[in-house]
Design a protein around this motif. Sequence first.
Motif, mmCIF file in Angstrom:
data_model
loop_
_atom_site.group_PDB
_atom_site.id
_atom_site.type_symbol
_atom_site.label_atom_id
_atom_site.label_comp_id
_atom_site.label_asym_id
_atom_site.label_seq_id
_atom_site.Cartn_x
_atom_site.Cartn_y
_atom_site.Cartn_z
ATOM 1 N N THR A 18 17.321 -14.462 -44.343
ATOM 2 C CA THR A 18 16.664 -13.256 -44.227
ATOM 3 C C THR A 18 17.378 -12.050 -43.750
ATOM 4 O O THR A 18 16.510 -10.976 -43.535
ATOM 5 C CB THR A 18 15.758 -13.510 -42.908
ATOM 6 N N SER A 19 18.536 -12.231 -43.996
ATOM 7 C CA SER A 19 19.242 -10.906 -43.450
ATOM 8 C C SER A 19 20.271 -10.652 -44.728
ATOM 9 O O SER A 19 20.652 -11.454 -45.570
ATOM 10 C CB SER A 19 20.158 -11.056 -42.497
ATOM 11 N N ILE B 39 12.111 -7.471 -50.191
ATOM 12 C CA ILE B 39 10.822 -7.722 -49.286
ATOM 13 C C ILE B 39 10.173 -8.743 -50.055
ATOM 14 O O ILE B 39 9.481 -9.585 -49.366
ATOM 15 C CB ILE B 39 10.176 -6.263 -49.147
ATOM 16 N N TYR C 1 12.731 -11.188 -47.128
ATOM 17 C CA TYR C 1 13.943 -10.868 -46.180
ATOM 18 C C TYR C 1 13.434 -9.876 -45.126
ATOM 19 O O TYR C 1 12.491 -9.097 -45.266
ATOM 20 C CB TYR C 1 15.128 -9.901 -47.048
ATOM 21 N N LEU C 2 14.081 -9.978 -43.964
ATOM 22 C CA LEU C 2 13.653 -9.030 -42.752
ATOM 23 C C LEU C 2 14.542 -8.172 -42.258
ATOM 24 O O LEU C 2 14.269 -7.001 -41.462
ATOM 25 C CB LEU C 2 13.290 -10.120 -41.676
ATOM 26 N N PHE D 5 12.244 0.588 -40.116
ATOM 27 C CA PHE D 5 11.549 -0.159 -41.291
ATOM 28 C C PHE D 5 11.491 0.632 -42.426
ATOM 29 O O PHE D 5 10.962 1.953 -42.449
ATOM 30 C CB PHE D 5 10.168 -0.583 -40.577
ATOM 31 N N GLN E 284 8.295 -4.772 -43.887
ATOM 32 C CA GLN E 284 8.711 -5.879 -42.935
ATOM 33 C C GLN E 284 10.193 -5.842 -42.858
ATOM 34 O O GLN E 284 10.917 -6.273 -42.211
ATOM 35 C CB GLN E 284 8.507 -7.166 -43.451
ATOM 36 N N LEU E 285 10.856 -4.867 -43.784
ATOM 37 C CA LEU E 285 12.339 -4.854 -43.762
ATOM 38 C C LEU E 285 12.892 -3.931 -42.966
ATOM 39 O O LEU E 285 12.864 -2.646 -43.040
ATOM 40 C CB LEU E 285 12.685 -4.855 -45.374
ATOM 41 N N ALA F 278 19.094 -11.211 -37.519
ATOM 42 C CA ALA F 278 17.772 -11.805 -37.486
ATOM 43 C C ALA F 278 17.459 -11.511 -35.840
ATOM 44 O O ALA F 278 16.059 -11.259 -35.771
ATOM 45 C CB ALA F 278 17.929 -13.165 -37.587
ATOM 46 N N ARG G 150 16.517 -7.952 -35.141
ATOM 47 C CA ARG G 150 15.124 -7.619 -35.784
ATOM 48 C C ARG G 150 13.911 -8.205 -35.093
ATOM 49 O O ARG G 150 12.973 -7.428 -34.755
ATOM 50 C CB ARG G 150 15.188 -8.135 -37.204
ATOM 51 N N SER G 151 14.168 -9.580 -34.407
ATOM 52 C CA SER G 151 13.131 -10.095 -33.986
ATOM 53 C C SER G 151 12.921 -9.219 -32.573
ATOM 54 O O SER G 151 11.656 -9.503 -32.132
ATOM 55 C CB SER G 151 13.522 -11.486 -33.420
#
Length: 295
Positions: A76-77, A94, A98-99, A134, A147-148, A262, A265-266
């Motif tokens: 996700t990164s 996206i 991926y976040l 974002f 979401q990125l 990750a 981002r969380s």
Amino acid sequence: MAVSPAFVEFGRDVLARGQGEIGMHLHAWDSPPSVPLTENDHKYKPYLIEYPVEVMRAKIDYMTKLLQDVFDTPITSHRAGRWAMNETYAGILIDQGYLADCSVTPHVDWRGTAGNPAGKGGTNYQGYPGVPYFVDPADLGRPGQSQLLEVPMTVSKRLPLALRDVFDGYLQQGGLPVRLLNRMMKNHWLRPNGRNGADMVSLVRSEAAVGAAHVEFMLHSSEFMPGGSPTFRDAEAIERLYADIDAVFAEGAALFEGATLAEFRSSFATAVQPVPDPIEAMASGGNVVIDGLRS
């Protein structure tokens, strides 16, 4: 590296111990599927953003699935090869789930660094935010609702270390015009070059002092090997490199909390407010405050 038995063993161990994450980073000229763009892609090293959209999508899809299969974990990164991103690239990331991305290098214009000889060079990040945001898929340099999360590389436009004490009084009093400051200030990376150990420590301190949400360090794995790069040519240079890294990470550990992309981002829940231009702020005697969570 994703098909190297030694690296796969190392990466799985890092994941098993919870000491890091595996992110996606591809160089278009040697990542499947092979679709030549120039007469010699290995010579010119074209940017992924220079390939047709369908080729970009195929390469990103292949690499993402390969990493997920090899390491049995969601990927996700991401960081773009040669720092080259655009809206098309961000949109594909996206779509792929991926976040977090860390490709933006604030203040840096890569257009003079060629890929495809018939192309326009890399991405111009001048004017991009230096704080996490974002991404707006329609404008990579603008905060949006996707979401990125973009977590920019720590690149600060600053006076050279030797000049800061000399001009400190002028900066505090707003005695230097913005245009002159712009000419005097240089880009300072949180990235070792063999001569900037003290400057990197100073950069970590100054970012913490203005409440920066994060600092981001980078180094190529090849640079840990004597002769693996033009920067660190021998064992003595590598020893100096490790000394610089020790000093930077000691300072970072005292002022920030370590996190993977990750994890950052969380935890990134605080909305990032618009930040005044640091040069204008210094010229007027003001302080630059960056809102957000430290990591």
